[in-house]
Design a protein around this motif. Structure first.
Motif, PDB file in Angstrom:
ATOM      1  N   ASN A 114       0.847  -1.189   0.000  1.00 47.34           N
ATOM      2  CA  ASN A 114       0.000   0.000   0.000  1.00 47.34           C
ATOM      3  C   ASN A 114       0.886   1.245   0.000  1.00 47.34           C
ATOM      4  OD1 ASN A 114      -1.823   2.051   0.443  1.00 47.34           O
ATOM      5  ND2 ASN A 114      -2.960   0.984   2.048  1.00 47.34           N
ATOM      6  N   LEU A 115       0.856   1.985  -1.125  1.00 46.16           N
ATOM      7  CA  LEU A 115       1.638   3.220  -1.261  1.00 46.16           C
ATOM      8  C   LEU A 115       0.732   4.426  -1.483  1.00 46.16           C
ATOM      9  CD1 LEU A 115       4.497   1.836  -3.556  1.00 46.16           C
ATOM     10  CD2 LEU A 115       4.721   2.508  -1.164  1.00 46.16           C
ATOM     11  N   THR A 116      -0.490   4.355  -1.031  1.00 44.44           N
ATOM     12  CA  THR A 116      -1.436   5.440  -1.257  1.00 44.44           C
ATOM     13  C   THR A 116      -1.060   6.687  -0.445  1.00 44.44           C
ATOM     14  OG1 THR A 116      -2.909   4.738   0.530  1.00 44.44           O
ATOM     15  CG2 THR A 116      -3.279   3.771  -1.631  1.00 44.44           C
ATOM     16  N   ARG A 117      -1.550   7.834  -0.948  1.00 42.28           N
ATOM     17  CA  ARG A 117      -1.400   9.127  -0.279  1.00 42.28           C
ATOM     18  C   ARG A 117       0.070   9.453   0.031  1.00 42.28           C
ATOM     19  NH1 ARG A 117      -5.267   6.679   2.596  1.00 42.28           N
ATOM     20  NH2 ARG A 117      -4.128   6.831   4.577  1.00 42.28           N
ATOM     21  N   ASN A 118       0.889   9.359  -1.009  1.00 40.75           N
ATOM     22  CA  ASN A 118       2.273   9.818  -0.935  1.00 40.75           C
ATOM     23  C   ASN A 118       2.467  10.926  -1.957  1.00 40.75           C
ATOM     24  OD1 ASN A 118       4.362   8.210   0.901  1.00 40.75           O
ATOM     25  ND2 ASN A 118       2.766   6.761   0.297  1.00 40.75           N
ATOM     26  N   LEU A 119       3.693  11.203  -2.327  1.00 36.56           N
ATOM     27  CA  LEU A 119       4.004  12.284  -3.273  1.00 36.56           C
ATOM     28  C   LEU A 119       4.731  11.729  -4.501  1.00 36.56           C
ATOM     29  CD1 LEU A 119       5.365  14.828  -0.617  1.00 36.56           C
ATOM     30  CD2 LEU A 119       3.035  14.703  -1.544  1.00 36.56           C
ATOM     31  N   LEU A 129      -1.485   2.223  -5.731  1.00 34.17           N
ATOM     32  CA  LEU A 129      -0.708   3.441  -6.001  1.00 34.17           C
ATOM     33  C   LEU A 129      -1.608   4.663  -6.050  1.00 34.17           C
ATOM     34  CD1 LEU A 129       1.490   1.985  -8.909  1.00 34.17           C
ATOM     35  CD2 LEU A 129       2.218   2.356  -6.544  1.00 34.17           C
ATOM     36  N   SER A 130      -2.789   4.572  -5.507  1.00 36.58           N
ATOM     37  CA  SER A 130      -3.759   5.663  -5.614  1.00 36.58           C
ATOM     38  C   SER A 130      -3.380   6.865  -4.759  1.00 36.58           C
ATOM     39  CB  SER A 130      -5.156   5.164  -5.226  1.00 36.58           C
ATOM     40  OG  SER A 130      -5.158   4.634  -3.926  1.00 36.58           O
ATOM     41  N   SER A 131      -3.963   8.007  -5.130  1.00 33.02           N
ATOM     42  CA  SER A 131      -3.788   9.263  -4.387  1.00 33.02           C
ATOM     43  C   SER A 131      -2.324   9.682  -4.280  1.00 33.02           C
ATOM     44  CB  SER A 131      -4.416   9.157  -2.990  1.00 33.02           C
ATOM     45  OG  SER A 131      -5.795   8.896  -3.082  1.00 33.02           O
ATOM     46  N   ASN A 132      -1.630   9.652  -5.417  1.00 37.19           N
ATOM     47  CA  ASN A 132      -0.283  10.206  -5.525  1.00 37.19           C
ATOM     48  C   ASN A 132      -0.310  11.300  -6.579  1.00 37.19           C
ATOM     49  OD1 ASN A 132       1.996   8.700  -3.895  1.00 37.19           O
ATOM     50  ND2 ASN A 132       0.512   7.117  -4.472  1.00 37.19           N
ATOM     51  N   LEU A 187      -5.009  -7.148  -8.124  1.00 35.59           N
ATOM     52  CA  LEU A 187      -5.651  -5.843  -7.932  1.00 35.59           C
ATOM     53  C   LEU A 187      -4.620  -4.738  -8.142  1.00 35.59           C
ATOM     54  CD1 LEU A 187      -8.172  -4.678  -5.265  1.00 35.59           C
ATOM     55  CD2 LEU A 187      -6.096  -3.345  -5.634  1.00 35.59           C
ATOM     56  N   LEU A 188      -4.963  -3.789  -8.994  1.00 38.21           N
ATOM     57  CA  LEU A 188      -4.113  -2.626  -9.248  1.00 38.21           C
ATOM     58  C   LEU A 188      -4.975  -1.380  -9.186  1.00 38.21           C
ATOM     59  CD1 LEU A 188      -1.470  -1.226 -10.171  1.00 38.21           C
ATOM     60  CD2 LEU A 188      -2.221  -1.635 -12.530  1.00 38.21           C
ATOM     61  N   SER A 189      -4.551  -0.425  -8.354  1.00 44.26           N
ATOM     62  CA  SER A 189      -5.270   0.841  -8.266  1.00 44.26           C
ATOM     63  C   SER A 189      -4.325   1.990  -8.587  1.00 44.26           C
ATOM     64  CB  SER A 189      -5.868   1.035  -6.871  1.00 44.26           C
ATOM     65  OG  SER A 189      -6.501   2.307  -6.773  1.00 44.26           O
ATOM     66  N   VAL A 190      -4.696   2.799  -9.588  1.00 46.60           N
ATOM     67  CA  VAL A 190      -3.929   4.000  -9.937  1.00 46.60           C
ATOM     68  C   VAL A 190      -4.842   5.221  -9.904  1.00 46.60           C
ATOM     69  CG1 VAL A 190      -2.233   2.758 -11.334  1.00 46.60           C
ATOM     70  CG2 VAL A 190      -4.320   3.598 -12.417  1.00 46.60           C
ATOM     71  N   LYS A 191      -5.958   5.124  -9.215  1.00 54.98           N
ATOM     72  CA  LYS A 191      -6.918   6.238  -9.184  1.00 54.98           C
ATOM     73  C   LYS A 191      -6.346   7.432  -8.413  1.00 54.98           C
ATOM     74  CE  LYS A 191      -9.429   4.371  -5.187  1.00 54.98           C
ATOM     75  NZ  LYS A 191     -10.717   3.866  -4.698  1.00 54.98           N
ATOM     76  N   HIS A 192      -6.906   8.596  -8.686  1.00 57.10           N
ATOM     77  CA  HIS A 192      -6.498   9.849  -8.041  1.00 57.10           C
ATOM     78  C   HIS A 192      -5.015  10.152  -8.290  1.00 57.10           C
ATOM     79  CE1 HIS A 192     -10.378   9.810  -6.080  1.00 57.10           C
ATOM     80  NE2 HIS A 192     -10.100   8.675  -5.461  1.00 57.10           N
TER      81      HIS A 192
END
Length: 344
Positions: free
Chosen positions: A103-108, A128-131, A149-154
């Motif tokens: 989980n690497l969400t909400r990073n920069l 990878l969402s919310s980057n 499962l792969l998430s690249v949203k936001h």
């Protein structure tokens, strides 16, 4: 007071003996290290080697060293959400051969390098969402084919390489929403892949176009194939897995669409090459019907010619027979006449 100091000393020694960092809580039964909300700027050292779950969310971690996880090879779940990572070095996770959830969400994070997640053969969920990702590579790395499962949203993605998606054959869920997708030639491969993915039973939240202007807010799956008619051949080498089979006819317009839509152009989005465009199934059926009619007419003409030939041959034979018979009848008396006169 002395007793409390003794108790805390025992607890501290117990944590130190097990290798648990001072600011973390380590649970032997669940094999979990809880290091969230502790103000870490790097991956903490001296983690217990037997842990399988590492919670590092809500810290200020801005980098991951190459050997950060050497001491924790059994990790299955790694949560690095809500930190300050701006990039991830290739090979940063390569020691985690049993990792299943990352989980690497909400990073920069701005971009992901090629093979960043190599040597993670058991990885199933990559979030990878919310980057602020503007670019994804052509491959996440060796042995990443088990991702489901792969998430690249936001993020800030305008396109995504089809070859990357095809390198993940076990994908079941992929999330795309809230990205500024450019619905031009560069995304045509994604359109074909997504149709095939959904046809096979995959789950997705879809791709909503942000540009060009006339397509803003539209679902990519509902953008007609004709609007990609001028795209280079390499972007459309596989037919979509739908029930329709699209025919093609040449096009030479430099724009993506055939209606001259504004905001289509530029060499960056689409080279002005002659490109076949798909036509409707109705046209294909019409062509088949016309071809069948023509073939039927030709067959009837051939049959008529055969019948005529047979009839002509019969008439010619009869005519020849009728004209050859009288000759034989007249010839008999003439041949007998000398015989009769000689006997007389």
């Amino acid at each position: 007071t002395g007793n409390w100091l003794l108790v805390w000393s025992v607890i501290l020694l117990a944590h130190t003996a097990h290798g648990c960092p001072e600011k973390c809580l380590c649970y032997t039964a669940s094999k979990t290290a809880d290091c969230k909300n502790r103000g870490f700027t790097e991956i903490p050292a001296r983690l217990p080697p037997e842990i399988q779950i590492l919670q590092l969310q809500n810290n200020r971690i801005w980098r991951i060293n190459q050997n950060a996880f050497t001491a924790t090879p059994l990790l299955k779940i790694l949560d690095l959400s809500n930190n300050s990572l701006s990039s991830v070095a290739p090979g940063a996770f390569q020691k985690l051969r049993y990792l299943q959830v990352l989980n690497l969400t909400r990073n920069l994070i701005h971009y992901i390098e090629n093979k960043t997640f190599s040597f993670l053969p058991h990885l199933k969920e990559l979030d990878l969402s919310s980057n602020s990702i503007i670019r994804l590579p052509e491959t996440f790395g060796n042995s990443t084919g088990n991702i489901t499962l792969l998430s690249v949203k936001h993020n800030k993605l305008q396109k995504m390489e089809r070859i990357l998606l095809e390198s993940l054959p076990n994908l079941k869920v992929v999330l795309f929403k809230d990205n500024p997708w450019q619905c031009n030639c560069n995304i045509f491969g994604m359109k074909l892949w997504l149709e095939s993915f959904l046809y096979r039973g995959g789950i997705s939240d879809g791709i909503i176009c942000s540009a060009p202007g006339i397509r803003k807010g539209k679902d990519l799956l509902k953008v007609p194939y004709e609007l990609f008619g001028a795209c280079p051949l390499r972007t459309a080498h596989v037919q979509p897995a739908s029930s329709q089979h699209h025919g093609f006819e040449p096009r030479s317009s430099p724009k993506h669409g055939h209606h001259g839509e504004p905001g289509e152009g530029g060499r960056g989005g689409c080279e002005p090459k002659a490109r076949p465009r798909p036509v409707s199934l109705r046209h294909a059926i019409g062509t088949v019907v016309i071809t069948g009619v023509v073939c039927g007419v030709v067959c009837l003409m051939m049959l008529a010619a055969a019948v005529y030939g047979c009839a002509y041959a019969a008439i010619a034979a009869k005519y020849h027979q009728e004209h050859s018979a009288p000759g034989r009848q007249h010839g008999t008396p003439e041949e007998k006449e000398p015989f009769e006169s000689s006997t007389a």
